[in-house]
Design an enzyme around this catalytic site. Structure first.
Site, mmCIF file in Angstrom:
data_model
loop_
_atom_site.group_PDB
_atom_site.id
_atom_site.type_symbol
_atom_site.label_atom_id
_atom_site.label_comp_id
_atom_site.label_asym_id
_atom_site.label_seq_id
_atom_site.Cartn_x
_atom_site.Cartn_y
_atom_site.Cartn_z
ATOM 1 N N LYS A 59 0.980 -1.263 -0.082
ATOM 2 C CA LYS A 59 -0.036 -0.013 0.110
ATOM 3 C C LYS A 59 0.830 1.113 -0.134
ATOM 4 C CE LYS A 59 -4.386 -1.218 0.296
ATOM 5 N NZ LYS A 59 -5.572 -0.638 -0.573
ATOM 6 N N SER A 84 -8.808 -0.482 6.629
ATOM 7 C CA SER A 84 -8.694 -1.458 7.646
ATOM 8 C C SER A 84 -7.313 -1.255 8.304
ATOM 9 C CB SER A 84 -9.200 -2.655 7.266
ATOM 10 O OG SER A 84 -8.314 -3.265 6.076
ATOM 11 N N GLU A 210 -9.887 -14.042 -3.890
ATOM 12 C CA GLU A 210 -10.333 -13.585 -2.761
ATOM 13 C C GLU A 210 -10.825 -14.596 -1.623
ATOM 14 O OE1 GLU A 210 -13.463 -10.287 -4.461
ATOM 15 O OE2 GLU A 210 -13.844 -11.985 -5.164
ATOM 16 N N GLY A 214 -15.708 -13.298 1.148
ATOM 17 C CA GLY A 214 -15.720 -12.052 0.524
ATOM 18 C C GLY A 214 -15.369 -11.766 -1.143
ATOM 19 N N ASP A 216 -16.766 -10.296 -3.655
ATOM 20 C CA ASP A 216 -17.456 -9.539 -4.286
ATOM 21 C C ASP A 216 -17.150 -9.302 -5.747
ATOM 22 O OD1 ASP A 216 -15.422 -8.458 -2.484
ATOM 23 O OD2 ASP A 216 -15.635 -6.826 -3.820
ATOM 24 N N SER A 310 0.974 -9.753 -0.802
ATOM 25 C CA SER A 310 0.753 -8.462 -0.701
ATOM 26 C C SER A 310 1.099 -7.796 0.617
ATOM 27 C CB SER A 310 -0.569 -8.083 -0.873
ATOM 28 O OG SER A 310 -1.549 -8.790 0.006
#
Length: 324
Positions: A59, A84, A210, A214, A216, A310
Site C-alpha cells: 500500500k 482497515s 479472494e 468476501g 464481491d 501483498s
C-alpha cells in the site's frame, strides 16, 4: 484529491511514472524462489515479497505516488483516508515523508498492530463500527469540515498506478510469466498489476484471489456489473470489501482472466507453510495467493507463475492465535 471520473483510466506509462516517483522511497522488494514450492505446485513460482515493503505491505506504493502529486497547499492542510489498516499506515507514513499530516478513519476492530503502527507514524485515528457504519461518508465529512484532501484506498488512478509498480517489478525481475496471482480486495493492486503485466507480456493470465466469504469481485465479474455483498467475515481483513471500486472494476473486467477463492482454513495453512518453509511472515490477506497454489486451485497449472504476497502486518499474538 477527488474521486476519479468515469473517463479516467490507468496506462503502463502511469505505472512507469509512478515507479520513478517512488524510487528511493519505497523498497524494491525481493522475488523469492522455492524448489519445494515448485515441486508441490508443478510450476516455476516467483514470489514478490511485499510483506517486506515499508509499512509491511504494498500500500505504501500507491499512497506515496498519489500524495507526492498534491500541491504544497494541500500538503499543508493535510489528508484524510479510510482503511482497515495497511492503507492507513501507508498514508500516515507518506504524510510524514512529505511533511504533511493525516487523519485516518479505521474500523474499531482493526488489528491492534495496525492501529498502533498508524498512530506511531503520527496520524490521528477516528474509529467506527465496520458492521453498522459507512467509512466513506465519515471520511468525506471530515475532509469537508477540515479542508483535507481525500486519498482513497484503491479507487483512484494515481493509487492504482502506484500499486502497479509491484507487478511491474515482478515481471522485470522474473522475466516472462504465463500467469500472475494477485489478492483482490478493493481491486487496486490487481488493476495496477494487470495494467503493467499485460502491457509487458500480452497474453499473461491475471488470476485474482479472494477469501470465500468476501467474493464481491468474483460475483461482480460473473454478473457483468458491480454487486454489493454483506460485510465479509473473514480473517483476511485486508480483503473484506463489500463491492469493487468503480475504476478498479472497469480495469479488472477487461484484464483479469479469473477469480479464485480460498477458505480461511486454507489461508491459515498457507501462513503456516510460508513461516515454516520460506521463513516469511504473511498476514491473512497476503497469504491468499499462496493458499491458491497450495490448495491446487489453478487448472490448468501455468508453467511460469508470479505471485504477489501483498503484506505481512500481523502481530505475534494474532499470528499464533490464528495458527493455533
Amino acid at each position: 484529491m477527488s474521486s476519479p471520473d468515469r473517463g479516467d483510466t490507468v496506462t503502463i506509462h502511469d505505472v512507469t511514472d509512478a515507479a520513478a516517483r517512488i524510487r528511493g522511497v519505497a523498497h524494491r522488494t525481493p522475488v523469492v524462489r522455492s524448489r519445494t514450492l515448485d515441486a508441490l505446485v508443478g510450476a516455476e513460482v516467483h514470489l514478490k515479497c511485499e510483506n517486506l515493503q515499508r509499512i509491511g505491505a504494498f500500500k505504501f506504493r500507491g499512497a506515496y505516488n498519489a500524495m507526492s502529486r498534491l500541491s504544497p497547499e494541500q500538503l499543508r492542510r493535510g489528508v484524510v483516508t479510510y482503511s482497515s489498516g495497511n492503507h492507513a499506515q501507508a498514508v500516515a507514513l507518506a504524510a510524514r515523508e512529505l511533511g504533511s499530516t493525516a487523519v485516518i478513519v479505521m474500523p474499531e476492530d482493526s488489528p491492534p498492530l495496525k492501529l498502533a503502527a498508524t498512530r506511531g507514524y503520527g496520524a490521528e485515528i477516528v474509529t467506527y463500527d465496520r458492521y453498522t457504519g459507512d467509512r466513506v461518508p465519515i471520511g468525506e465529512h471530515i475532509a469537508a469540515e477540515r479542508g483535507l484532501a481525500i486519498v482513497p484506498p484503491y479507487d483512484h488512478p494515481h493509487v492504482i498506478a502506484g500499486q502497479g509498480t509491484a507487478g511491474l517489478e515482478l515481471v522485470q525481475d522474473a522475466g516472462r510469466l504465463d500467469a500472475m496471482v494477485v489478492p483482490v480486495g478493493g481491486g487496486g493492486l490487481m488493476a495496477g498489476c494487470a495494467t503493467a503485466a499485460t502491457a509487458v507480456h500480452p497474453g499473461i493470465r491475471m488470476i485474482g484471489v479472494e477469501p470465500a466469504a468476501g467474493d464481491d469481485t468474483r460475483r461482480s465479474l460473473a454478473a457483468g456489473h458491480r454487486v454489493r455483498i454483506p460485510v465479509p467475515r473473514t480473517i483476511a481483513d485486508g480483503q473484506a470489501a463489500e463491492t469493487p471500486g468503480e475504476l478498479t472494476f472497469a480495469i479488472n473486467q477487461k484484464l483479469v482472466s479469473d477469480i479464485v477463492v480460498v477458505s480461511d482454513d486454507e489461508i491459515r495453512a498457507a501462513m503456516a507453510w510460508a513461516f515454516e518453509r520460506l521463513k516469511l511472515v504473511l498476514e491473512p490477506s497476503g497469504a491468499t495467493p499462496l493458499a491458491v497454489l497450495l490448495a491446487g486451485r489453478l487448472d490448468p497449472v501455468p508453467r511460469l507463475i508470479g505471485v504477489v504476497l501483498s503484506g505481512g502486518n500481523i502481530g505475534p499474538a494474532q499470528f499464533a492465535a490464528l495458527l493455533a
